[in-house]
Design a protein around this motif. Structure first.
Motif, mmCIF file in Angstrom:
data_model
loop_
_atom_site.group_PDB
_atom_site.id
_atom_site.type_symbol
_atom_site.label_atom_id
_atom_site.label_comp_id
_atom_site.label_asym_id
_atom_site.label_seq_id
_atom_site.Cartn_x
_atom_site.Cartn_y
_atom_site.Cartn_z
ATOM 1 N N ALA A 79 -8.911 2.049 1.320
ATOM 2 C CA ALA A 79 -9.541 0.779 1.481
ATOM 3 C C ALA A 79 -10.502 0.730 2.623
ATOM 4 N N SER B 229 -12.977 0.198 -2.241
ATOM 5 C CA SER B 229 -11.569 0.728 -2.536
ATOM 6 C C SER B 229 -11.536 1.485 -3.940
ATOM 7 N N HIS C 24 0.875 -1.139 -0.094
ATOM 8 C CA HIS C 24 -0.209 0.048 -0.122
ATOM 9 C C HIS C 24 1.036 1.292 0.104
ATOM 10 N N LEU D 150 -15.021 -5.059 0.454
ATOM 11 C CA LEU D 150 -13.706 -4.058 0.452
ATOM 12 C C LEU D 150 -13.997 -2.843 -0.497
#
Length: 144
Positions: A42, A65, A31, A63
């Motif tokens: 996220a 994101s 990340h 999730l």
């Protein structure tokens, strides 16, 4: 597998069961790398359906994101199938994602493609023989 020490002091080793702490550390590094060009964004969430005795009847994890909902896992107890429980989970997940600013959703499945297609998902790819004799379908849906 190369498990020998190298002249530069590095060692490559196979871990057959990586610990959650290692997986989290690896994710942090990935990340951070992505954040150099695209800010990492996220948020995980889950939906849980339980009976009066707190027994799990159905659930999903997702999730949110970069404007997308990734449907990570969906499970419905056999006794709940065919009663709209899966549809209820997916509708709630999609509503949550829209409220979070998502424009689309995606997932992969090898056993429930028909279920997701009935909810408006379209196939955009597949892996044959994953698992053997099956086809893992990748599906997406516009939420807007």
């Amino acid at each position: 597998m190369d498990t020998t020490d190298r002249p530069d002091g590095t060692t490559l080793a196979l871990d057959p069961d990586p610990a959650p702490a290692f997986r989290a550390e690896l994710a942090r590094h990935i990340h951070a790398f992505h954040s150099r060009t695209v800010p990492y964004e996220a948020r995980r969430f889950g939906l849980v359906l339980r009976d009066a005795d707190a027994r799990l009847l159905a659930g999903m994890t997702g999730l949110v994101s970069w404007g997308w909902l990734f449907v990570e896992a969906v499970w419905v107890d056999d006794a709940q199938r065919g009663r709209g429980t899966g549809r209820r989970l997916m509708n709630a997940a999609e509503a949550h994602a829209r409220a979070q600013g998502c424009h689309s959703a995606w997932l992969d499945t090898f056993q429930a493609e028909g279920f997701y297609r009935a909810l408006g998902y379209e196939r955009f790819g597949a892996l044959d023989d994953y698992p053997g004799g099956q086809s893992r379908a990748f599906l997406r849906k516009r939420l807007g």
